[in-house]
Enzyme design. Structure first.
Site, short mmCIF file in Angstrom:
data_model
loop_
_atom_site.label_atom_id
_atom_site.label_comp_id
_atom_site.label_asym_id
_atom_site.label_seq_id
_atom_site.Cartn_x
_atom_site.Cartn_y
_atom_site.Cartn_z
N GLY A 122 0.82 -1.20 0.00
CA GLY A 122 0.00 0.00 0.00
C GLY A 122 0.86 1.25 0.00
O GLY A 122 1.96 1.25 -0.54
N LEU A 123 0.32 2.32 0.60
CA LEU A 123 1.01 3.60 0.65
C LEU A 123 1.37 4.10 -0.74
O LEU A 123 2.47 4.52 -1.00
CB LEU A 123 2.27 3.53 1.52
CG LEU A 123 2.07 3.32 3.02
CD1 LEU A 123 3.42 3.32 3.72
CD2 LEU A 123 1.18 4.39 3.60
N CYS A 124 0.43 3.94 -1.66
CA CYS A 124 0.69 4.48 -2.98
C CYS A 124 -0.53 5.26 -3.47
O CYS A 124 -0.95 5.14 -4.61
CB CYS A 124 1.10 3.39 -3.96
SG CYS A 124 0.04 1.97 -3.95
N GLY A 125 -1.11 6.04 -2.57
CA GLY A 125 -2.22 6.90 -2.96
C GLY A 125 -3.43 6.11 -3.41
O GLY A 125 -3.70 5.03 -2.89
#
Lengths: 138, 289
Positions: free
Chosen positions: B87-90
């Site tokens: 994750g952590l990709c907008g």
């Protein structure tokens, strides 16, 4: 000057060679073939071996583990495999992929629910848009 | 100065967060460059194999491959959904899944069943939660995906198409436009959609097949599809890295803003405390006189 043709040797992950040649020798499943310019269109399955590209005095060779060879009168395309393929091997990897899917599906309890999936996604997208708007205001 | 100390700890923790996000930003930036290169190097093969399949379209072999077989009645469709592992990709995965789910819902409302192949764990986790039928799956391909990691998952779908249990096959992935823009894309890969007309090749001709048409075409078709899927995977990978870079940059900037605000608050509190102390001393001194 001798007649030449264009040859491209590519694998899925990169381009291996691209240039002109006077003659190309390739290992087909049924035996080695030599191809000179103006060859009639041909398409064949390659087996593991070396492809020799002759241009002038030079002769370069490239190893392929298999693939497909396409010949047009002035263009030769070699689609080289990077993966080692065999029917059994492909079958085994397919089974592995199925197994992973089954494992993932094993703890599935819910019924098919598109509405909920869409609602959840719509909410996430709305949140993201909100965050973006807030940032723009700042 | 109890308030001051609390603010100090908050600032410290924000600074640590910012360190992490800016490190992630830099990592993503360097990975993005590599991922873009990989996208470029995979392109020649994809182009060449598309050319060859396009030529084959105009040749007239006696053997017609199952992948060219257009079926009018659609009872079951397959989707290859490519998402990231982390994750952590907008909004990258969210936007993609939103498109995929609404497509699937349309099929579902028409009474068509949907089978799914997931590449990447985010899509797998999401889709299984809603009871969708995942029939093949692979994840954790890493930053350098290789085509032999994909052969298995793709083969499951191709076999299903060849034996008639799937009538259409789509691939869903993020298309890399530039660092700031990634577009979720859905493409039909089976049955093959016709190539554009090529003047030179439209007259009647045929290849010489070595050894036989069936064998060669059977070898070529899966490679063509695999290369399209591989292209999707490397492109999605480039998207992932650039989306993460942008998201982490935003996070670092936000952390910076918050730190500034807190610093101001801290200084104000400190000033207020000093003023108060001074006025107490002055007040005390005045009382003694």
């Amino acid at each position: 000057m001798a007649m030449t043709m264009h040859i491209d040797i590519v694998s899925a992950e990169e381009e291996i060679f691209s240039g002109t040649a006077e003659a190309v020798f390739a290992p087909l499943a049924s035996g080695e073939v030599g191809i000179y310019p103006r060859h009639t269109p041909m398409i064949g399955e390659l087996k593991a071996g070396e492809i020799r590209v002759r241009s002038g005095e030079n002769e370069d060779s490239y190893y392929v583990s298999g693939g497909v060879l396409e010949v047009q009168p002035h263009v030769i395309t070699v689609l080289s495999d990077t993966a080692i393929r065999a029917h059994d091997l492909d079958e085994a990897t397919a089974l592995e992929a199925k197994r992973q899917a089954e494992e993932a599906m094993a703890d599935r309890k819910t019924d098919l629910d598109f509405a909920r999936a869409q609602a959840e996604l719509a909410e996430a997208v709305a949140q993201l848009n909100m965050i973006r708007k807030l940032r723009e205001k700042m | 100065m109890a308030v001051g100390k609390e603010i100090k700890t908050q600032i410290k923790s924000l600074q640590n967060t910012r360190k992490i996000t800016s490190a992630m930003e830099m990592v993503a930036a360097s990975k993005m460059r590599k991922a873009q290169e990989r996208m470029q190097t995979a392109r020649p093969y994809a182009e060449k194999v598309r050319n060859v399949v396009g030529h084959l379209h105009f040749a007239h072999p006696e053997y017609k491959h199952a992948f060219l077989d257009k079926r009018d009645e659609v009872k079951r469709v397959g989707y290859i959904v490519i998402t990231t592992d982390r994750g952590l990709c907008g909004g990258l995965n969210t936007n993609l899944l939103k498109m995929a789910v609404s497509d699937m819902r349309e099929w579902h409302e028409k009474g068509v069943e949907v089978d799914i192949c997931t590449i990447g764990s985010k899509g797998q986790a999401f889709l299984k939660r809603f009871g969708l039928n995942i029939i093949s799956s692979v994840s954790h391909l890493g930053d350098q995906p290789e085509i032999n990691q994909l052969i298995g998952v793709v083969k499951v779908m191709l076999d299903a198409f060849a034996n008639g249990s799937l009538d259409r096959l789509y691939i869903v992935y993020n298309q890399f436009v530039n660092t700031m823009t990634q577009t979720p894309t859905s493409l039909q890969i089976l049955p093959l959609v016709g190539a554009e007309e090529d003047e030179e090749l439209s007259h009647h001709w045929d290849y010489i097949y070595e050894p036989e048409a069936k064998q060669v075409i059977d070898a070529l078709m899966p490679r063509f599809i695999e290369s399209q899927v591989y292209q999707g995977v490397v492109e999605n990978n480039a998207c992932e890295q650039s989306a993460r870079m942008v998201a982490m940059k935003a996070a670092s900037d936000n952390a910076g803003d918050m730190i500034d605000d807190l610093n101001l608050k801290y200084n104000k509190a400190r000033q207020a405390a000093i003023t108060q102390e001074l006025s107490e001393i002055v007040g005390g001194a005045a009382a003694l006189d």
